[in-house]
Scaffold this active site. Structure first.
Site, PDB file in Angstrom:
ATOM      1  N   HIS A  56       0.849  -1.194   0.000  1.00 35.46           N
ATOM      2  CA  HIS A  56       0.000   0.000   0.000  1.00 35.46           C
ATOM      3  C   HIS A  56       0.881   1.240   0.000  1.00 35.46           C
ATOM      4  CE1 HIS A  56       0.763  -0.690   4.279  1.00 35.46           C
ATOM      5  NE2 HIS A  56       0.317   0.508   4.569  1.00 35.46           N
ATOM      6  N   HIS A  58       1.321   3.974   1.988  1.00 39.00           N
ATOM      7  CA  HIS A  58       1.824   4.738   3.128  1.00 39.00           C
ATOM      8  C   HIS A  58       3.348   4.906   3.079  1.00 39.00           C
ATOM      9  CE1 HIS A  58      -1.948   3.999   5.846  1.00 39.00           C
ATOM     10  NE2 HIS A  58      -2.123   4.974   4.976  1.00 39.00           N
ATOM     11  N   ASP A  60       5.675   4.832   5.186  1.00 42.27           N
ATOM     12  CA  ASP A  60       6.511   3.878   5.922  1.00 42.27           C
ATOM     13  C   ASP A  60       6.541   2.508   5.254  1.00 42.27           C
ATOM     14  OD1 ASP A  60       3.824   3.438   6.723  1.00 42.27           O
ATOM     15  OD2 ASP A  60       4.469   2.503   8.589  1.00 42.27           O
ATOM     16  N   HIS A  61       5.991   2.432   4.052  1.00 46.74           N
ATOM     17  CA  HIS A  61       6.065   1.218   3.235  1.00 46.74           C
ATOM     18  C   HIS A  61       6.665   1.488   1.852  1.00 46.74           C
ATOM     19  CE1 HIS A  61       3.553  -1.330   5.953  1.00 46.74           C
ATOM     20  NE2 HIS A  61       3.278  -0.117   6.403  1.00 46.74           N
ATOM     21  N   HIS A 114      -7.526  -0.863   5.438  1.00 48.02           N
ATOM     22  CA  HIS A 114      -6.494   0.014   6.020  1.00 48.02           C
ATOM     23  C   HIS A 114      -6.229   1.161   5.054  1.00 48.02           C
ATOM     24  CE1 HIS A 114      -3.041   1.156   8.426  1.00 48.02           C
ATOM     25  NE2 HIS A 114      -2.260   1.103   7.359  1.00 48.02           N
ATOM     26  N   ASP A 133      -0.188  -4.141   6.145  1.00 49.61           N
ATOM     27  CA  ASP A 133      -0.880  -3.650   7.335  1.00 49.61           C
ATOM     28  C   ASP A 133      -2.331  -4.129   7.381  1.00 49.61           C
ATOM     29  OD1 ASP A 133       1.432  -2.355   8.017  1.00 49.61           O
ATOM     30  OD2 ASP A 133       0.629  -0.321   7.865  1.00 49.61           O
ATOM     31  N   HIS A 171       4.760  -4.837  10.821  1.00 53.69           N
ATOM     32  CA  HIS A 171       5.050  -4.115  12.065  1.00 53.69           C
ATOM     33  C   HIS A 171       5.184  -5.065  13.242  1.00 53.69           C
ATOM     34  CE1 HIS A 171       4.404   0.051  10.659  1.00 53.69           C
ATOM     35  NE2 HIS A 171       3.486  -0.472   9.856  1.00 53.69           N
TER      36      HIS A 171
END
Length: 243
Positions: A56, A58, A60-61, A114, A133, A171
């Site tokens: 996805h 985001h 942090d990905h 998400h 996530d 995570h």
């Protein structure tokens, strides 16, 4: 020959997965939040990254996408529904598409909630799933862009995978998820037992993922929710939960 998966801890609690197929020599990385530790891990093993697989959009990905691509020429794969939010994307993927690492084939499962276009990569023959996530150890992702109905459908779908399927989520949330799971299902002996192991592992500084579908079926209150309504209630309580 089995594929090799290497865990790379980054940021405060993210895991990037470096995945290598010795037979073909191909290496890909799942959800690189940053570039430097990923490139260093590959270099240390003599591996060259040829692909990036995003679940996805985001940051942090995807934050390491551009630098890894610049360093290696890697092709970047990710959800077609989020292409506008992943400017580095080369190949857009949707439900039922397949991607390969050497001879190993992963099928794309659309698992929105998400984020609106979140996808999961499932290697059926290798019994491996990269769930980003969507599915966590004893948890699920927050419903930022989707609905409880969508997440319930995701949980039901993933629960149908073979119990031995290894789940690589993105995570280290297991201990906090487990504290809520104990409240959600206080009489679930499997959760009590698992949490004892998780607390001990974290005290030793050890990771608690990957997990497995079988373990999640037994201990994940979101996968175990009986309806979208119950999942929504549990998600709302988890969002407000302070252990």
């Amino acid at each position: 020959m089995a594929i090799e998966v290497v865990r790379i801890p980054v940021l405060s609690d993210n895991y990037v997965w470096l995945v290598h197929d010795a037979a073909s020599g191909e290496t890909m990385v799942v959800d690189p939040a940053v570039a430097e530790p990923v490139l260093a891990a590959a270099t240390a093993r003599g591996w060259t990254i040829s692909a990036i697989w995003n679940t996805h959009w985001h940051p942090d990905h995807t934050g390491g996408n551009a630098a890894i691509k610049a360093a290696t020429g890697a092709t970047i794969y990710g959800p077609a529904a989020e292409a506008a939010k992943i400017p580095t994307l080369d190949m857009q993927l949707a439900e039922g598409d397949t991607v390969k690492l050497g001879a190993h084939i992963a099928t794309v499962l659309e698992t929105p909630a998400h984020t609106a276009g979140h996808i999961t990569y499932h290697f059926a023959d290798d019994a491996i799933a990269f769930t980003g996530d969507t599915l966590f150890a004893m948890g699920c992702g927050r419903l930022f862009e989707g609905t409880a109905e969508q997440m319930f459908a995701n949980m039901q779908r993933l629960a149908q995978l073979p119990d031995e399927t290894t789940v690589y989520c993105a995570h280290e949330y297991t201990e906090s998820n487990g504290r809520y799971a104990l409240v959600a299902e206080p009489d679930n002996a499997a959760i009590v037992s698992r949490m004892a192991d998780v607390v001990a592992a974290r005290a030793r500084g050890e990771a608690t993922v990957p997990t497995s579908i079988g373990l999640e079926r037994a201990t994940n209150p979101f996968m175990r929710a009986s309806s979208a309504t119950e999942l929504a209630e549990r998600r709302a309580k988890k969002d407000a939960f302070r252990s």
